[in-house]
Design an enzyme around this catalytic site. Structure first.
Site, PDB file in Angstrom:
ATOM      1  N   ASP A   1      36.250  37.199 -47.141  1.00 14.12           N
ATOM      2  CA  ASP A   1      36.671  36.322 -48.088  1.00 14.12           C
ATOM      3  C   ASP A   1      37.162  36.997 -49.534  1.00 14.12           C
ATOM      4  OD1 ASP A   1      34.977  35.095 -46.408  1.00 14.12           O
ATOM      5  OD2 ASP A   1      34.312  33.549 -47.975  1.00 14.12           O
TER       6      ASP A   1
ATOM      7  N   HIS B   1      38.796  34.432 -52.204  1.00  8.91           N
ATOM      8  CA  HIS B   1      38.510  33.609 -53.182  1.00  8.91           C
ATOM      9  C   HIS B   1      39.051  33.757 -54.530  1.00  8.91           C
ATOM     10  CE1 HIS B   1      35.890  30.887 -51.026  1.00  8.91           C
ATOM     11  NE2 HIS B   1      35.373  31.862 -50.477  1.00  8.91           N
TER      12      HIS B   1
ATOM     13  N   ASP C   1      39.541  32.035 -46.463  1.00  7.12           N
ATOM     14  CA  ASP C   1      39.125  32.004 -48.013  1.00  7.12           C
ATOM     15  C   ASP C   1      39.964  32.800 -48.966  1.00  7.12           C
ATOM     16  OD1 ASP C   1      37.482  30.094 -46.705  1.00  7.12           O
ATOM     17  OD2 ASP C   1      35.663  30.830 -47.630  1.00  7.12           O
TER      18      ASP C   1
ATOM     19  N   ASN D   1      37.271  27.906 -44.249  1.00  2.00           N
ATOM     20  CA  ASN D   1      37.023  26.654 -44.546  1.00  2.00           C
ATOM     21  C   ASN D   1      37.769  26.059 -45.889  1.00  2.00           C
ATOM     22  OD1 ASN D   1      34.725  28.472 -45.536  1.00  2.00           O
ATOM     23  ND2 ASN D   1      34.018  26.409 -46.083  1.00  2.00           N
ATOM     24  N   HIS D   2      37.938  27.007 -46.687  1.00  2.00           N
ATOM     25  CA  HIS D   2      38.607  26.561 -47.978  1.00  2.00           C
ATOM     26  C   HIS D   2      39.956  26.429 -47.807  1.00  2.00           C
ATOM     27  CE1 HIS D   2      35.311  26.838 -51.289  1.00  2.00           C
ATOM     28  NE2 HIS D   2      34.635  27.445 -50.098  1.00  2.00           N
TER      29      HIS D   2
ATOM     30  N   HIS E   1      36.614  32.982 -38.930  1.00  2.00           N
ATOM     31  CA  HIS E   1      36.138  32.993 -40.397  1.00  2.00           C
ATOM     32  C   HIS E   1      34.473  32.544 -40.377  1.00  2.00           C
ATOM     33  CE1 HIS E   1      35.882  32.255 -44.669  1.00  2.00           C
ATOM     34  NE2 HIS E   1      35.078  31.110 -44.422  1.00  2.00           N
TER      35      HIS E   1
ATOM     36  N   HIS F   1      32.639  34.493 -44.382  1.00  2.00           N
ATOM     37  CA  HIS F   1      31.975  33.056 -44.670  1.00  2.00           C
ATOM     38  C   HIS F   1      30.720  33.140 -45.540  1.00  2.00           C
ATOM     39  CE1 HIS F   1      31.707  28.807 -44.209  1.00  2.00           C
ATOM     40  NE2 HIS F   1      30.869  28.761 -43.289  1.00  2.00           N
TER      41      HIS F   1
END
Length: 307
Positions: free
Chosen positions: A54, A56, A82, A114-115, A164, A238
């Site tokens: 990730d 982010h 992500d 998932n984002h 992920h 994740h």
């Protein structure tokens, strides 16, 4: 080669954390779609490759990742999703990764987290950031359309499965993943959702996930999946791990986390995994980019869901 020089200029601009024009985002997304639509749900990746978790929206930490791991195209990268939400620079982060993908399609692989979802980004920051930086939701729309084209997983040299989140009770084989129609918003349940939301858990069998999506999966599930598909290990992201990476189930599952000092407050280090042409592993641990290299924007309130 005007297109290449345009792309190179956009990459330079984005590397300085400067926005590109809305019209350029539109064109970039159109080119990215042409490339991504050709990729498999289980995208084949050749070693040597550096695997990342990730990000982010932590743009300056992504630059730090490239500083320690090497630049594209010299280094071949696989990012396990992500890219957006929570950090201050989701727009610049995602557009930079996308521009690198369009410029060097064989040297960077992006799979969906998932984002990378319309619904999630409306809650955790990316939607608001697009609105604030571009004055309309158009750029968010262009980007979320691209999310639907991102591959769901990757397989390195036929031996390391990268995804992920994790496994699904609906999926026993890679071929079953290949048959999913991925070009859609992430569903609330089912195999596509599970791949992006599930987590390993020290147990056997399947468990209910506290996240409200996906499942918890145990060591026996992993052993069956790896044997059925003749793979050595599963690599996933994740979950925040304070040390940057964490082994599970006797080194058959690996979590890689690549956002240092997550949310600018967790105090964790980050890691990336370098795999050589023999799939020998080398972890590079790195910390958040030093304060003086960043322009920290005013802190904006974000929803306090913390998974």
């Amino acid at each position: 080669m005007a297109e290449i020089s345009d792309l190179d200029r956009q990459i330079e601009q984005l590397l300085r954390c400067e926005l590109i024009k809305e019209s350029e985002v539109k064109a970039l997304c159109a080119k990215a779609r042409e490339i991504l639509v050709e990729e498999s749900n289980v995208q084949r990746v050749d070693s040597p490759v550096t695997v990342c978790g990730d990000i982010h929206g932590q743009f300056y930490d992504l630059k730090e990742l490239f500083r320690v791991g090497g630049d594209v195209p010299e280094t071949n990268y696989l990012f396990m999703g992500d890219f957006v939400d929570r950090g201050f620079y989701s727009v610049e982060t995602f557009l930079l990764l996308l521009a690198l993908k369009v410029r060097y399609p064989d040297r960077i692989t992006l799979i969906r987290g998932n984002h990378e979802s319309r619904q999630i980004t409306q809650v955790y920051g990316f939607y608001d950031e697009c609105l604030r930086k571009y004055g309309s939701v158009t750029v968010w729309r262009y980007c979320t359309e691209i999310f639907d084209y991102l591959s769901l997983s990757a397989i390195i040299d036929g031996k390391i499965f990268c995804v992920h989140g994790g496994l699904s009770p609906s999926i026993q084989t890679l071929d079953q993943i290949r048959t999913i129609d991925r070009k859609q918003e992430v569903p609330h349940d089912g195999p596509m959702c599970d791949l992006l939301w599930s987590d390993p858990e020290d147990t056997t069998g399947w468990g209910v996930s506290p996240r409200g999506a996906g499942y918890l999966f145990g060591s026996d599930v992993v052993a069956q999946f790896n044997a059925a598909n003749d793979i050595d290990m599963i690599c996933r992201a994740h979950q925040l791990v304070m040390e940057g990476y964490k082994w599970h189930f006797n080194e058959t599952v690996l979590t890689v986390w690549s956002a240092p000092n997550y949310c600018y407050r967790c105090g964790n280090v980050a890691a990336i995994l370098e795999l050589d042409e023999h799939l020998q592993k080398d972890f590079i641990i790195f910390e958040a980019a030093p304060q003086e290299t960043r322009g920290i924007p005013s802190k904006k309130p974000v929803a306090d869901y913390f998974l």
